[in-house]
Design an enzyme around this catalytic site. Structure first.
Site, PDB file in Angstrom:
ATOM      1  N   ASP A 192       1.006  -1.169   0.077  1.00 44.59           N
ATOM      2  CA  ASP A 192       0.011  -0.032  -0.137  1.00 44.59           C
ATOM      3  C   ASP A 192       0.893   1.182   0.075  1.00 44.59           C
ATOM      4  O   ASP A 192       2.010   1.245   0.509  1.00 44.59           O
ATOM      5  CB  ASP A 192      -0.995  -0.114   1.150  1.00 44.59           C
ATOM      6  CG  ASP A 192      -1.824   1.171   1.477  1.00 44.59           C
ATOM      7  OD1 ASP A 192      -2.254   1.577   0.213  1.00 44.59           O
ATOM      8  OD2 ASP A 192      -2.071   1.651   2.454  1.00 44.59           O
ATOM      9  N   LYS A 193       0.386   2.304  -0.033  1.00 44.08           N
ATOM     10  CA  LYS A 193       1.221   3.627  -0.488  1.00 44.08           C
ATOM     11  C   LYS A 193       0.964   4.343   0.896  1.00 44.08           C
ATOM     12  O   LYS A 193       1.719   4.492   1.580  1.00 44.08           O
ATOM     13  CB  LYS A 193       0.737   4.511  -1.486  1.00 44.08           C
ATOM     14  CG  LYS A 193       1.547   5.674  -1.677  1.00 44.08           C
ATOM     15  CD  LYS A 193       1.006   6.724  -2.849  1.00 44.08           C
ATOM     16  CE  LYS A 193      -0.316   7.217  -2.460  1.00 44.08           C
ATOM     17  NZ  LYS A 193      -0.029   8.284  -1.417  1.00 44.08           N
ATOM     18  N   PHE A 210     -12.073  20.427 -10.899  1.00 40.23           N
ATOM     19  CA  PHE A 210     -11.149  19.431 -11.302  1.00 40.23           C
ATOM     20  C   PHE A 210     -11.782  18.062 -12.150  1.00 40.23           C
ATOM     21  O   PHE A 210     -12.629  17.735 -11.520  1.00 40.23           O
ATOM     22  CB  PHE A 210     -10.171  19.205 -10.280  1.00 40.23           C
ATOM     23  CG  PHE A 210      -9.303  18.024 -10.273  1.00 40.23           C
ATOM     24  CD1 PHE A 210      -7.994  18.092 -10.932  1.00 40.23           C
ATOM     25  CD2 PHE A 210      -9.771  16.702  -9.891  1.00 40.23           C
ATOM     26  CE1 PHE A 210      -7.332  17.064 -11.319  1.00 40.23           C
ATOM     27  CE2 PHE A 210      -8.975  15.646 -10.029  1.00 40.23           C
ATOM     28  CZ  PHE A 210      -7.691  15.885 -10.613  1.00 40.23           C
ATOM     29  N   ARG A 254       6.886  17.564  -4.832  1.00 43.49           N
ATOM     30  CA  ARG A 254       5.566  17.700  -5.704  1.00 43.49           C
ATOM     31  C   ARG A 254       5.390  18.990  -5.872  1.00 43.49           C
ATOM     32  O   ARG A 254       5.346  20.003  -5.244  1.00 43.49           O
ATOM     33  CB  ARG A 254       4.530  17.175  -4.807  1.00 43.49           C
ATOM     34  CG  ARG A 254       4.554  15.764  -4.209  1.00 43.49           C
ATOM     35  CD  ARG A 254       3.943  15.359  -2.893  1.00 43.49           C
ATOM     36  NE  ARG A 254       2.512  15.637  -3.113  1.00 43.49           N
ATOM     37  CZ  ARG A 254       1.665  14.521  -3.592  1.00 43.49           C
ATOM     38  NH1 ARG A 254       2.026  13.238  -3.345  1.00 43.49           N
ATOM     39  NH2 ARG A 254       0.233  14.473  -3.462  1.00 43.49           N
ATOM     40  N   GLY A 269      -5.057   3.273  -3.483  1.00 47.09           N
ATOM     41  CA  GLY A 269      -6.494   3.699  -3.958  1.00 47.09           C
ATOM     42  C   GLY A 269      -6.626   5.127  -4.365  1.00 47.09           C
ATOM     43  O   GLY A 269      -7.014   5.572  -4.720  1.00 47.09           O
ATOM     44  N   LYS A 295      -6.747  -5.429  -5.303  1.00 42.87           N
ATOM     45  CA  LYS A 295      -5.834  -5.500  -4.842  1.00 42.87           C
ATOM     46  C   LYS A 295      -5.473  -6.994  -4.471  1.00 42.87           C
ATOM     47  O   LYS A 295      -4.452  -7.511  -5.007  1.00 42.87           O
ATOM     48  CB  LYS A 295      -5.634  -4.814  -3.271  1.00 42.87           C
ATOM     49  CG  LYS A 295      -5.149  -3.260  -3.453  1.00 42.87           C
ATOM     50  CD  LYS A 295      -5.152  -2.672  -2.075  1.00 42.87           C
ATOM     51  CE  LYS A 295      -4.777  -1.186  -2.094  1.00 42.87           C
ATOM     52  NZ  LYS A 295      -4.691  -0.543  -0.874  1.00 42.87           N
TER      53      LYS A 295
END
Length: 1328
Positions: free
Chosen positions: A416-417, A559, A616, A697, A843
C-alpha cells in the site's frame, strides 16, 4: 472496527447487472438466488423483513464448543502426515504384526494434535472476542419515534440511526440530514481506502431539513438501489418519496467503517447491513496459509510412504521365499505362530511388520521439532530490538508461527502507499515566484551546507501556524517589502482551494483540508500574511497583512483527471474580476499568454530542480477578466451546467475557453514525507531481486510521484508505460504497445539478433494475445497476424529498465480471463509496477494473479482496512501498526510499525529461518534413513522375520533423546553469515527465491547419503565382528554385541555429521551435541546394568552386554573405521566444492575471516570499518540529483472534483507529482546463471542454434549490487561496511573486488578503494 478473519461463500453473491425499466428498478432474483436490486423503506421493518436481508451481526469464528473437537480433528487429519501416523498407530495395535510397542507412536501423535488444537482454539477465542466487541457496540436507533440505544447486531435494514461526532458508522447508510449547513457531514475513510484526509458527504436537499426525531419518524421514503457489491466509489439508486423521485450517488452514502468527524450529529437510513456492507464485501476470506516447504513435505511423505511400501514388499517376498525354501525345516521345533498356517500369510504379516519397523524414515518427532523451531524463530522476531519503534513504543510481532521460512523466499512484495510508504504529511518547502527561487529543503541527501534555522513568524503574524517551518528569510522580506508578485502569489494560495476553516477561539484557526497538499499550501499563505479566515457559499474572507478582505466567489472551475487543474473566479472588493488557477505545469504552461515565455523558461528550470529533490510541484497563474467577458462566459457556463446530455463535455469546453492567456506567477514545491528509510529499504530489497508493486487507492499522479520519491521509478529508466484506457480494446492496445516497445529497446540494444530470433520463433504460436481473440481477426489474415505473441520468458529476458503504471478502471479489464496473462507478462517484465485507483478487492485479485501464474512467494504489506483483503490473499501478510487502526494488523501474519523493518524481517529473519529449516530437514532425513535402512539390510540376514537390529528402547529414544536436541539447536540458532552481512549482501537472499537449499534434488542427495551410511554401519561391523574374537578367544559374533556396536557407531557418525553441518556454534549447541552423546552412553550402560535387571528382569534381558562389548578394542576400531568411511567422502566433497565452486555465502565468510585476522587484537577495528569507502556513500547519495525530467500534476483524492457543491462548503483534495532517482541493481553471476537456467527450463524457446537466449541488463550506475548495498546501509550502519580488499584470493571473490565495482566518477574521493582503507588501518590511521 474489526475486520472478519473469514467470510462464508454466501457473503460473496454474484452481482448481476442492474436492469432498468421505464418503471425504475425492478426487484428480481437470479436463478442462483443472487440479489439483483434492493428495496428499502424507511421506518418499516415489517416491509423490509420480507426480503430477508442480512442482519448487522458479523461472525468470523470457525468453531463453537460443540463443533470444535470434531471439526478441528477433521482439519488436522487432512494433513497427510497426521493420517499416516494414525494409520501406523492402528497397525501397532495388532499384536500379530507389531514388533514395537504402541506407545512409541501414540504419545508423540497426541502431543502434536493437542498443541495444534490449543493454538487453533486460542485463535478462535480471539475471533469470538473480536466479534462480540463489534456486535455489542451501541448505536442510537429511531424506533416508534423514539431514539433507543441498540446493539449493532440488532440494527436492521430500513432503520434510521443517529450518529454523533467521532463515532464509527454502524452500517452503510443513506445520509438524511446533518447538524451542519446544507446537509453536509465530514467523514474519515481510513478504514476503507487508507486515506486519512477528511471527505465530505451531503444529503439530498429534500431530506436535509429532517433534523429531529419527530419529523424523521414520519419519513417513509423507499430506496431502490443496486445490490450489495464491493465498489467503494460507486452507488446508484433512487429515492421515491412524496410522489417524487431523487437520484442517489456515492456522495449521499456513509459506509460502515468510516468515522464521523467535525460534525455534531447526523441521521442515516440503513441500506446495507452486516455482511452486505461494502467494507465486508471487500474484506475477502481467510485462506489457510502453508509454506512451500510444507507442500513439498506432503509430497515427500507420500514418496517416502511409497518407498516404504516397496521395501516392505521386497522383504515380504523374501519372507515368503525363505519360509517356503528354508523355514519348513524348522517347523518341528519352531512352528508358526497362530493364525499363520502357510508361507503366503506369513509374508503378508511380515509386510505389515516391516511397515511398522521402517516407519521411522519419517518419525512424528520431525513435525514436533518443526513446530518448535518455528515457534523459536517467531520469538526471535518478537524480541528483535532493532525492529522496535521507540516513537510508537511498538515491537515487531510474529502473529503466525507457520510461515517463518517463507519469509526467506519472497519474490514479490505488494505494498500500500498511504501510511505504509508515506507518513501522509505534506510540508511547503520551496517556491518559485516571478523567476526567483525561494526556500531550502531540509535534510536533503548529499547536502553539504549547515542546516538553516526556521523563520520566526509569530513576531509579526499572530495568526501564524507555529508548527510551520520555512528557512529562507528573503521570501519573508519580499512580503514585508510589498513585492506585488509575491503578494499575488500568496493571495492565489489563500483563495484557490476548497479548505474549510474553523475558528474555535479568537486567533485559533483550524483548517479542515480534504487533502494534506491543500492544507500545506493554505498554511504557507497563512504564515506569510495571507490568512484564509472563513467562507460562505458565495464569499471567501481573508486577512491580508492584517487587513480583512472579502472576495465574492463567482465560480469554481472543477477538477477532473484530464484537466489536472482547478480555478476559481472571484470579484475583488475593488470590483475587478480575476481568475486564479493552479495545476500541473504540463497543462498550465500550454494556456499561458505568449508574453510569459522568458518567465516560463526560468520557472521550468526551478521545477526541474524541485523534481530532482523529489518534491511535488504545482504551477500558479491568473487572468483578469472584463465584465463583458465574464457575463458572456457565465451565460455559456450556465447553459452547459444545465445540459441533460454530455454535461461533462460541455463544462470541460467552457472551462477550456476561459482558462486561456493566463499570466504565470510561479510554482510551489511540497514534500510528501516518506517514512524513515523507505528508499533505502526498497533499493536493498530490489538488490535481493525482490519485485515491489505498489497497489494504492490514490490517484495516478500521486502514486507516480511517490514512486519517484521512494526510488521505485527513476529518470534512468528506459520507459515508464501508462495504461489508463477505459475500454477493453484500449487497455489491450496499451499493453501490446508496451511489449512492443520493450522488444524494440532490446533489439536496438542487442543489435536485433537475439531478440528477433526469440521473438520470431514465438510469432508462429498465435496472434499475440489469447485464444479468445480469434474472433477479432479480420478476413485479411496477414493483417490479423501482425500483433505477435511474445513469450513471458522473452519479456523477462529483455534488457532494460521499464516500469508500468495502470489505473483501476484499466486494471478491471486487464484482470479479465482473456487478458490477465498479457497484463501479467507485461508487468513482470518491468522493474516496478504501480496500480492506482484500485479497490481493496482488486488488490487481492492482483496478488492472486501473481500467485496463480508465477508460482512465486508473495508478500502483501499495508496499514488500513482497505489492505485486509490483499493481506489475506498473499502467502505472507504484514500489517503496519500505524494511524489507520489495527485492522491490517489483526488480519496479518506479521506486524511492525515501520516499513523499513521489512528488510530486516526478510533479509535477516526470513533468510535465516529458511536456511535453518532447510539444514534441519536435510539432516533429519539423513539421520533417519541412516538409522532405519539398517533394518532393511538386516532383514536379509535374519530370515526376513521382522527382527529389529536395535532394542525397542533405542528405537524409541533415538529421535527423542539421542539425536533430537543437536539438530534442534542447529535449526534454531544456525547462521551462515552474521546479520550485518545479510543486509550488506542482498544477493545472499536469492537462493531462497530459487529454492536451492531444500528441494527434491537435495532430498534425494540426503537420503542417498543416509542409505550409504546405513550400508557402512551394517556391513562394516557385520564383516568384522563375524570373524572377531575377544582376548580370551570367545567369538564376538552375537546379536547383542552387533546391536550395541552398530547403535554406537550410528550415534557417533550422526553426531560428527551435525558438527560438520553446524555453521554457527553456541554454548547451547556444544551442550546438546556432547550432552546427547553422554546421555546415550549413560542410558546404554544403565539399561544393561544389574540394578535394572534386578528390578525388571523381563524387560532388560541383556545384563552387562554394553560393558562387555565396549570393553573390546576391536569394537572401537570397528566404530572408528565406520565413522571414517561415512564422513571422509562428505569432507572431500565439501572441500572441493568450496575450492572449485564457492557460493556467495562462502566468499562472504572468507572475507570476514581475513578481516578478523588482520584486525589488531584489542584494537577498535569494528569502529574503523565505518569509514571503509565512506566517500562513496556520499557520492551515491548525490547520484541523480543534478536534474531530471519534471513530474508534476494535480493530485486529487477523487476521480473528479466537487466544484458544483463548493457553494455549500464541500471540500476537494489537491496534490502533485515529483521525482527521485536511484542506482540500478545487478545480480551475482552464480545466481544469474541458476535463474537463467530456471527460466530456460520452463519457458524460454530455443534460438536458431538451439541454445537458450539470454540478455544482460545495462548498468545505470557504476556500483555493483554488492558494494551498492554496502553504500546504502552505510547511512544507517556505517560500522558494518566490510573490507573486501583481500577477497580475490578465494575463487569467485573477484566479483566483489572494490577496484572493479565500488568506484564512481562523481567525487575524487570516491576513487579510494578498500585496499587504501585497509592500508590506512594497518598504519593505525582513522578513516573518515
Amino acid at each position: 472496527m474489526t475486520i472478519p478473519k473469514e467470510i462464508p461463500d454466501k457473503w460473496f453473491p454474484v452481482i448481476l447487472p442492474l436492469k432498468w425499466t421505464k418503471e425504475g428498478l425492478k426487484h428480481k432474483k437470479s436463478r442462483g438466488g443472487a440479489e439483483e436490486e434492493r428495496r428499502v423503506r424507511g421506518n418499516d421493518r415489517e416491509y423490509n423483513e420480507k426480503f430477508q436481508y442480512a442482519s448487522n451481526c458479523i461472525m468470523t469464528s470457525k468453531y463453537n464448543i460443540i463443533t470444535f473437537l470434531p471439526v478441528n480433528l477433521f482439519e488436522q487429519f487432512q494433513e497427510v502426515a497426521n493420517t499416516y501416523f494414525l494409520f501406523l498407530l492402528i497397525l501397532q495395535l495388532i499384536p500379530q504384526i507389531s514388533s514395537l510397542s504402541w506407545f512409541t507412536t501414540i504419545v508423540p501423535l497426541v502431543l502434536v494434535l493437542s498443541i495444534t488444537a490449543v493454538k487453533d482454539a486460542t485463535d478462535d477465542y480471539f475471533r469470538h472476542k473480536s466479534d462480540k466487541q463489534v456486535n455489542n457496540r451501541q448505536s442510537q436507533v429511531l424506533i416508534n419515534g423514539i431514539l433507543q440505544k441498540e446493539k449493532w447486531m440488532n440494527v436492521r435494514v430500513g432503520d434510521i440511526i443517529k450518529l454523533e461526532n467521532n463515532q464509527f458508522v454502524a452500517a452503510d447508510l443513506l445520509l438524511l440530514s446533518s447538524s451542519e449547513p446544507h446537509g453536509l457531514c465530514y467523514i474519515e475513510t481510513a478504514e476503507l481506502d487508507g486515506e486519512t484526509n477528511m471527505k465530505v458527504r451531503q444529503s439530498l436537499s429534500v431530506t436535509s431539513e429532517l433534523g429531529d426525531p419527530n419529523t424523521l419518524a414520519q419519513f417513509n421514503g423507499e430506496v431502490v438501489c443496486e445490490p450489495p457489491n464491493n465498489k467503494l466509489d460507486r452507488f446508484c439508486g433512487t429515492l421515491y418519496w412524496r410522489e417524487c423521485k431523487y437520484g442517489l450517488s456515492n456522495q449521499n452514502m456513509l459506509l460502515r467503517g468510516c468515522v464521523l468527524r467535525n460534525t455534531e450529529t447526523c441521521y442515516g437510513l440503513v441500506i446495507f447491513a452486516g455482511p452486505d456492507t461494502k467494507l465486508m464485501q471487500n474484506s475477502g476470506r481467510t485462506k489457510f496459509k502453508r509454506t512451500s516447504i510444507d507442500r513439498l513435505m506432503n509430497t515427500l511423505v507420500l514418496w517416502i510412504f511409497g518407498f516404504l511400501v516397496c521395501m516392505g514388499v521386497i522383504l515380504a517376498i523374501g519372507n515368503a521365499v525363505w519360509e517356503r525354501e528354508v523355514g519348513f525345516l524348522f517347523q518341528s521345533f519352531l512352528p508358526w505362530d497362530p493364525p499363520v498356517d502357510n508361507f503366503l500369510f506369513s509374508a503378508f504379516l511380515s509386510f505389515w511388520s516391516y511397515v511398522i519397523i521402517l516407519n521411522t524414515v519419517v518419525p512424528i518427532s520431525l513435525y514436533v521439532s518443526v513446530e518448535v523451531i518455528r515457534l523459536c524463530h517467531s520469538y526471535f522476531i518478537n524480541w528483535d530490538r532493532r525492529m522496535f519503534c521507540n516513537r510508537s513504543n511498538t515491537a515487531a510481532e510474529a502473529r503466525s508461527t507457520t510461515l517463518n521460512e517463507e519469509l526467506g523466499q519472497v519474490e514479490y512484495i505488494f505494498s500500500d502507499k498511504t501510511g505504509t510508504l508515506t507518513q501522509n504529511i505534506m510540508t511547503f518547502n520551496k517556491c518559485s515566484i516571478n523567476g526567483r527561487n525561494y526556500g531550502e529543503v531540509v535534510n536533503t541527501p548529499g547536502a553539504q551546507h549547515k542546516r538553516a534555522q526556521p523563520l520566526d513568524f509569530s513576531s509579526w503574524n499572530p495568526l501564524c501556524d507555529r508548527d510551520f517551518r520555512f528557512y529562507d528569510e528573503s521570501l519573508l522580506e519580499a512580503v514585508k517589502m510589498g513585492d506585488p508578485t509575491v503578494h499575488e502569489f500568496f493571495r492565489l494560495l489563500s483563495l484557490c482551494h476548497t479548505v474549510m476553516s474553523e475558528e474555535k477561539s479568537e486567533g485559533e484557526l483550524m483548517y479542515k483540508a480534504q487533502s494534506p497538499d491543500e492544507g500545506a499550501l493554505v498554511t504557507a499563505a497563512r504564515n506569510f500574511g495571507f490568512v484564509f479566515r472563513s467562507r460562505t457559499p458565495g464569499t471567501i474572507t481573508t486577512l491580508e497583512l492584517g487587513k480583512s478582505v472579502t472576495y465574492t466567489l463567482l465560480s469554481i472551475l472543477d477538477f477532473n483527471n484530464i484537466r489536472k487543474r482547478m480555478s476559481v473566479i472571484v470579484r475583488t472588493p475593488e470590483g475587478r474580476i480575476r481568475l486564479y488557477c493552479k495545476g500541473a505545469d504540463t497543462v498550465l504552461f500550454e494556456r499561458l499568454h505568449s508574453c510569459n515565455h522568458h518567465l516560463m523558461n526560468s520557472t521550468s528550470d526551478h521545477l526541474n530542480e524541485y523534481a530532482g529533490d523529489g518534491l511535488r510541484t504545482l504551477a500558479l497563474a491568473y487572468r483578469d477578466l472584463s465584465e463583458e467577458q465574464w457575463a458572456e462566459w457565465a451565460e455559456r457556463y450556465r447553459g452547459a451546467d444545465k445540459a441533460t446530455d454530455c454535461r461533462e463535455d460541455r463544462l470541460a469546453a467552457a472551462y477550456e475557453e476561459i482558462e486561456q492567456d493566463m499570466m504565470l506567477l510561479g510554482s510551489t514545491a511540497i514534500e510528501d514525507k516518506l517514512q524513515e528509510g523507505v528508499p533505502e529499504t526498497i533499493a536493498i530489497l530490489s538488490l535481493a531481486n525482490i519485485k515491489i508493486w505498489v497497489l494504492t487507492g490514490d490517484k495516478q499522479e500521486t502514486a507516480v510521484n511517490i514512486g519517484y520519491s521512494c526510488k521505485m521509478l527513476t529518470d534512468d529508466m528506459t520507459e515508464v508505460f501508462i495504461v489508463n484506457g477505459h475500454t477493453v480494446q484500449s487497455v489491450r492496445e496499451d499493453l501490446r504497445r508496451a511489449r512492443e516497445r520493450m522488444m524494440e529497446s532490446a533489439r536496438s540494444r542487442d543489435g536485433g539478433k537475439e531478440a528477433e530470433t526469440q521473438w520470431g520463433g514465438a510469432c508462429s504460436q498465435g496472434n499475440g494475445f489469447s485464444s479468445g481473440d480469434a474472433s477479432n481477426c479480420s478476413p485479411n489474415q496477414e493483417k490479423c497476424q501482425q500483433p505477435q505473441a511474445i513469450p513471458a520468458s522473452v519479456l523477462e529476458a529483455v534488457s532494460g529498465e521499464f516500469a508500468l503504471v495502470i489505473t483501476g478502471h484499466s486494471l478491471a479489464h486487464a484482470l479479465e480471463a482473456d487478458m490477465e496473462q498479457e497484463f501479467l507478462d507485461t508487468a513482470c517484465a518491468c522493474r516496478a509496477v504501480i496500480c492506482c485507483r484500485v479497490t481493496p478487492l482488486q488488490k487481492a485479485l492482483v496478488v492472486e494473479l501473481v500467485k496463480r501464474h508465477k508460482k512465486a512467494v508473495t508478500l502483501a504489506i499495508g496499514d488500513g482496512a482497505n489492505d485486509v483483503s490483499m493481506i489475506k490473499t498473499a502467502h505472507i501478510g504484514v500489517g503496519i501498526s500505524g494511524q489507520e487502526g489495527i485492522q491490517a494488523v489483526l488480519a496479518s501474519d506479521y506486524s511492525f510499525s515501520q516499513f523499513r523493518f521489512l528488510q530486516r524481517l526478510l533479509l535477516v529473519h526470513g533468510r535465516w529461518s529458511y536456511l535453518r529449516m532447510c539444514r534441519f530437514l536435510c539432516y533429519f532425513f539423513y539421520k533417519n534413513f541412516a538409522f532405519t535402512m539398517v533394518h532393511f539390510w538386516f532383514g536379509f540376514f535374519c530370515g526376513f522375520s521382522a527382527q529389529t537390529v536395535y532394542d525397542q528402547y533405542f528405537i524409541t529414544l533415538y529421535n527423542i533423546v539421542y539425536t533430537s536436541l543437536p539438530v534442534l539447536a542447529m535449526g534454531i540458532f544456525d547462521q551462515d553469515v552474521p546479520e550485518q552481512r545479510s543486509l550488506e549482501y542482498p544477493k545472499l537472499y536469492e537462493p531462497g527465491q530459487l529454492n536451492l537449499l531444500f528441494n527434491k534434488r537435495e532430498f534425494f542427495i540426503c537420503i542417498t547419503q543416509g542409505i550409504y551410511t546405513s550400508v557402512v554401519l551394517f556391513f562394516i561391523p557385520y564383516g568384522i565382528l563375524s570373524q572377531a574374537t575377544q582376548s580370551n578367544g570367545v567369538p564376538l559374533a552375537d546379536y547383542q554385541t552387533f546391536a550395541v556396536t552398530t547403535a554406537t557407531a550410528l550415534v557417533i557418525v550422526v553426531s560428527v555429521q551435525i558438527c560438520l553441518d553446524t555453521g554457527y556454534w553456541t554454548a547451547i549447541n556444544h551442550f546438546f551435541v556432547w550432552g546427547s552423546l553422554g546421555a546415550y552412553f549413560t542410558i546404554l550402560f544403565t539399561m544393561h546394568s544389574s540394578v535394572l535387571f534386578s528390578i525388571f528382569p523381563k524387560q532388560f534381558h541383556f545384563l552387562g552386554s554394553s560393558q562387555n562389548t565396549l570393553a573390546q578394542p576391536v569394537v572401537w576400531l570397528t566404530i572408528a573405521l565406520a565413522t571414517v568411511i561415512c564422513i571422509a567422502p562428505v569432507l572431500a566433497f565439501r572441500f572441493l566444492k568450496l575450492d572449485l565452486k564457492p557460493q556467495l555465502s562462502d566468499t562472504v565468510r572468507y572475507t570476514q575471516l581475513v578481516q578478523q585476522k588482520k584486525w589488531k587484537p584489542g584494537g577498535r577495528g569494528g569502529r574503523r570499518v565505518g569509514g571503509v569507502c565512506g566517500s562513496r556513500v556520499g557520492a551515491l547519495g548525490r547520484l541523480g540529483r543534478g536534474g531530471g525530467s519534471r513530474r508534476s500534476g494535480y493530485a486529487f483524492a477523487h476521480q473528479e472534483g466537487f466544484g458544483e457543491l463548493i457553494t455549500s462548503g464541500k471540500n476537494m483534495r489537491l496534490s502533485s507529482l515529483a521525482l527521485a532517482t536511484f542506482a540500478s541493481r545487478h545480480s551475482a553471476i552464480w545466481i544469474d546463471t541458476l535463474r537463467k537456467k530456471k527460466h530456460t527450463a520452463h519457458n524460454a524457446p530455443p534460438t536458431a542454434d538451439g541454445s537458450p537466449a539470454t540478455s544482460q541488463a545495462p548498468p545505470l550506475s557504476t556500483p555493483s549490487s554488492l558494494m551498492g548495498a554496502q553504500e546504502i546501509m552505510a547511512r544507517n550502519a556505517p560500522s558494518q561496511a566490510p573490507d573486501l580488499s583481500t577477497s580475490s584470493s578465494l575463487p569467485g571473490a573477484s566479483e566483489m573486488r572494490p577496484e572493479e565495482v565500488g568506484q564512481t566518477n562523481e567525487d575524487p574521493e570516491s576513487s579510494r578503494t578498500c585496499s587504501d582503507v585497509q592500508l590506512n588501518r594497518a598504519n593505525g590511521g582513522q578513516v573518515y
